[in-house]
Scaffold this motif. Structure first.
Motif, PDB file in Angstrom:
ATOM      1  N   GLY A 146       1.101  -1.280   0.088  1.00 16.08           N
ATOM      2  CA  GLY A 146       0.016   0.226   0.034  1.00 16.08           C
ATOM      3  C   GLY A 146       0.776   1.229  -0.057  1.00 16.08           C
ATOM      4  N   PRO A 147       0.341   2.468  -0.133  1.00 15.56           N
ATOM      5  CA  PRO A 147       1.098   3.472  -0.201  1.00 15.56           C
ATOM      6  C   PRO A 147       1.482   4.156   1.159  1.00 15.56           C
ATOM      7  CG  PRO A 147      -1.478   4.163  -0.421  1.00 15.56           C
ATOM      8  CD  PRO A 147      -1.211   2.462  -0.463  1.00 15.56           C
ATOM      9  N   LEU A 362       4.474   4.222  -3.559  1.00 20.05           N
ATOM     10  CA  LEU A 362       4.535   5.718  -3.644  1.00 20.05           C
ATOM     11  C   LEU A 362       4.366   6.079  -2.209  1.00 20.05           C
ATOM     12  CD1 LEU A 362       1.561   7.126  -3.320  1.00 20.05           C
ATOM     13  CD2 LEU A 362       1.482   6.154  -5.700  1.00 20.05           C
ATOM     14  N   MET A 363       4.915   7.412  -1.994  1.00 21.27           N
ATOM     15  CA  MET A 363       4.629   8.228  -0.637  1.00 21.27           C
ATOM     16  C   MET A 363       3.562   9.280  -1.013  1.00 21.27           C
ATOM     17  SD  MET A 363       7.009  10.291   1.958  1.00 21.27           S
ATOM     18  CE  MET A 363       8.129   8.642   2.544  1.00 21.27           C
ATOM     19  N   TYR A 364       2.535   9.340  -0.170  1.00 19.50           N
ATOM     20  CA  TYR A 364       1.600  10.295  -0.465  1.00 19.50           C
ATOM     21  C   TYR A 364       1.679  11.326   0.739  1.00 19.50           C
ATOM     22  CZ  TYR A 364      -2.744  12.119  -2.129  1.00 19.50           C
ATOM     23  OH  TYR A 364      -3.729  13.036  -2.726  1.00 19.50           O
ATOM     24  N   LEU A 365       2.002  12.550   0.664  1.00 18.46           N
ATOM     25  CA  LEU A 365       2.735  13.628   1.546  1.00 18.46           C
ATOM     26  C   LEU A 365       1.587  14.505   1.850  1.00 18.46           C
ATOM     27  CD1 LEU A 365       4.847  14.304   3.516  1.00 18.46           C
ATOM     28  CD2 LEU A 365       5.808  15.358   1.446  1.00 18.46           C
ATOM     29  N   GLN A 386      -8.490   6.543   3.687  1.00 23.05           N
ATOM     30  CA  GLN A 386      -9.946   6.144   3.248  1.00 23.05           C
ATOM     31  C   GLN A 386      -9.586   6.499   1.818  1.00 23.05           C
ATOM     32  OE1 GLN A 386     -12.721   8.463   5.492  1.00 23.05           O
ATOM     33  NE2 GLN A 386     -11.912   7.331   7.293  1.00 23.05           N
ATOM     34  N   ALA A 387      -9.273   7.670   1.213  1.00 26.36           N
ATOM     35  CA  ALA A 387      -9.248   8.215  -0.408  1.00 26.36           C
ATOM     36  C   ALA A 387      -8.441   7.045  -0.870  1.00 26.36           C
ATOM     37  CB  ALA A 387      -8.589   9.239  -0.388  1.00 26.36           C
ATOM     38  N   TRP A 388      -7.305   6.570  -0.444  1.00 31.51           N
ATOM     39  CA  TRP A 388      -6.522   5.518  -1.106  1.00 31.51           C
ATOM     40  C   TRP A 388      -7.246   4.356  -1.053  1.00 31.51           C
ATOM     41  CZ3 TRP A 388      -2.958   5.819  -4.713  1.00 31.51           C
ATOM     42  CH2 TRP A 388      -2.225   6.784  -4.962  1.00 31.51           C
ATOM     43  N   ASP A 389      -7.797   3.827  -0.346  1.00 33.47           N
ATOM     44  CA  ASP A 389      -8.720   2.690  -0.050  1.00 33.47           C
ATOM     45  C   ASP A 389      -9.641   2.557  -1.091  1.00 33.47           C
ATOM     46  OD1 ASP A 389      -7.169   1.576   2.184  1.00 33.47           O
ATOM     47  OD2 ASP A 389      -8.665   2.194   3.348  1.00 33.47           O
ATOM     48  N   ALA A 390     -10.166   3.564  -1.480  1.00 35.14           N
ATOM     49  CA  ALA A 390     -11.279   3.861  -2.282  1.00 35.14           C
ATOM     50  C   ALA A 390     -10.359   3.763  -3.710  1.00 35.14           C
ATOM     51  CB  ALA A 390     -11.910   5.182  -2.150  1.00 35.14           C
ATOM     52  N   ALA A 391      -9.300   4.353  -3.942  1.00 40.71           N
ATOM     53  CA  ALA A 391      -8.600   4.724  -5.142  1.00 40.71           C
ATOM     54  C   ALA A 391      -8.195   3.188  -5.458  1.00 40.71           C
ATOM     55  CB  ALA A 391      -7.557   5.500  -5.029  1.00 40.71           C
ATOM     56  N   ALA A 392      -7.544   2.412  -4.583  1.00 45.15           N
ATOM     57  CA  ALA A 392      -7.321   0.894  -4.949  1.00 45.15           C
ATOM     58  C   ALA A 392      -8.382   0.099  -5.338  1.00 45.15           C
ATOM     59  CB  ALA A 392      -6.435   0.575  -3.656  1.00 45.15           C
ATOM     60  N   ALA A 393      -9.654   0.257  -4.808  1.00 47.50           N
ATOM     61  CA  ALA A 393     -10.801  -0.525  -5.120  1.00 47.50           C
ATOM     62  C   ALA A 393     -11.346  -0.015  -6.399  1.00 47.50           C
ATOM     63  CB  ALA A 393     -11.734  -0.554  -3.827  1.00 47.50           C
ATOM     64  N   GLU A 394     -10.774   0.981  -6.960  1.00 48.30           N
ATOM     65  CA  GLU A 394     -11.477   1.801  -8.000  1.00 48.30           C
ATOM     66  C   GLU A 394     -12.968   2.129  -7.750  1.00 48.30           C
ATOM     67  OE1 GLU A 394      -9.579   1.050 -11.911  1.00 48.30           O
ATOM     68  OE2 GLU A 394      -9.181  -0.948 -10.973  1.00 48.30           O
TER      69      GLU A 394
END
Length: 417
Positions: A146-147, A362-365, A386-394
């Motif tokens: 994960g990020p 990646l690192m998300y800063l 939560q945003a990255w969980d959504a992104a990874a689940a598309e």
């Protein structure tokens, strides 16, 4: 023979013939000058002369890009690949920058010239490259997949060491993987580096004792004096730190080389000043060329802005930068960790994921996007996760936000994307 060539791609703009200009650059930057020379024999040229490999025409422009060139337009453009013999340049970065880059901007008759790419032969793998890179960064942060979610100390300047330590405590408890000094924070009078390290590292270690996780903290150790930078490095390592922020353009190639050969820290590169080299589209350097040198010198983590950044850089430029640092130069080991930054709050996560090849390496800063969250700092971190969980689940962010109040609050404040 091609293995012994350094190939540089230049975007040439001129009122004359781009092919003739490319030939002029090749001559002037190697064996030639403004007139014929008796000593420039065929043997000398065979040994050291640069030569034009290709010239690819581009659409003309109605007006010249640069002022005071004497041209009125229209002007012609082309991408020219010029090869320099390895014997003439060697593997020294100062020689490379002097011969293939520094002088070309002084060439008479161009109305624009930009370094688009540098293709280096295998001999250049002699440079150390990243000590940690992607895998080492993950290992040090304890993030297997994960990020890597990160934050910056805010306010950027002004906090005393104990005040900074309190922000660090809150960020650790909020669940970040990485925290950094702002690039502007090095060792000011109100927060000397040693005092800041002594205040912060006990907080990091206490959190590790309680949770088993050591949050990576990158301290600003940059200095124009390499000896002072190493003293700063040693302060961090002596207190258990494992990372540093390096303002790469400020410390220079020599400073970075000096540090990397002696460093035990994961080196997080901030590229402030790069914009001077690239913001004019007909002058300077593409990031694709620029970043290769710093990677060879040892950058482990590379800040590259992000989607809808708060600065001038267009999204397409960020995407190109991301792809550039992900491409090996000689092997996967020379790839740094891309750091997505600049005004990121989670709302850009979905598009970032889609446009960067659906990678989570990646690192998300987040700075203001964490500290400025309406429900508080901890909710800012949760909203980004939560945003990255959504992104990874598309899953569209608005859909995911319906059941995740922290993301909903972020979208309400900073959205829609």
């Amino acid at each position: 023979m091609s293995a012994d060539l350094i190939k540089v791609t230049y975007r040439i703009e001129t009122a004359g013939d781009p092919a003739a200009m490319a030939a002029n650059i090749a001559s002037d930057q190697s064996t030639g000058t403004f007139t014929e020379l008796p000593g420039e024999t065929e043997a000398v040229r065979a040994r050291c002369a640069a030569r034009v490999l290709s010239v690819t025409a581009l659409p003309d422009l109605d007006q010249p890009s640069l002022p005071n060139t004497g041209a009125t337009g229209p002007v012609k453009r082309a991408d020219a690949v010029i090869a320099y013999p390895l014997d003439a340049v060697g593997t020294d970065i100062a020689a490379l920058m002097t011969i293939t880059i520094g002088g070309v901007f002084a060439i008479r008759g161009v109305t624009g010239i930009r370094v688009m790419d540098i293709d280096l032969p295998e001999a250049w793998s002699c440079h150390p490259g990243p000590q940690f890179g992607v895998e080492g960064s993950r290992r040090l942060m304890g993030v297997q997949e994960g990020p890597m979610i990160a934050s910056i100390i805010k306010p950027s300047l002004g906090l005393l060491p104990d005040e900074t330590a309190e922000v660090v405590r809150q960020l650790c408890e909020a669940g970040v993987d990485f925290i950094k000094d702002d690039e502007k924070l090095m060792s000011p009078a109100y927060s000397p580096l040693e005092a800041r390290v002594k205040a912060i590292m006990p907080v990091i270690e206490d959190h590790q004792q309680r949770t088993g996780k050591k949050v990576m903290y990158a301290f600003g150790i940059s200095s124009a004096d390499p000896d002072q930078m190493m003293r700063n490095h040693d302060i961090v390592t002596a207190h258990g730190g494992n990372a540093a922020v390096i303002n790469i353009n400020s410390v220079g190639y020599g400073g970075m080389s000096f540090l990397r050969k002696r460093s035990a820290l994961c080196l997080h590169a901030h590229r402030n000043g790069w914009d001077i080299l690239t913001r004019h589209p007909a002058l300077g350097m593409e990031f694709r060329a620029y970043q290769k040198i710093w990677r060879l010198l040892g950058v482990d983590q590379f800040q590259i802005n992000g989607i809808q950044a708060k600065y001038w850089e267009p999204d397409d430029s960020f995407v190109a930068s991301f792809k550039a640092v992900r491409e090996p130069i000689f092997s996967d080991a020379d790839r740094p960790l891309p750091v997505v930054c600049s005004g990121q709050w989670g709302g850009q996560a979905y598009e970032t994921y889609q446009r960067t090849g659906k990678t989570l390496d990646l690192m998300y800063l987040g700075g203001g996007g964490i500290h400025g969250h309406p429900m508080g700092l901890a909710s800012g971190v949760r909203a980004i996760r939560q945003a990255w969980d959504a992104a990874a689940a598309e899953t569209p962010l608005a859909t995911y936000a319906a059941t995740h109040p922290e993301l909903r609050a972020a979208l309400d404040k900073w959205g829609p994307v």
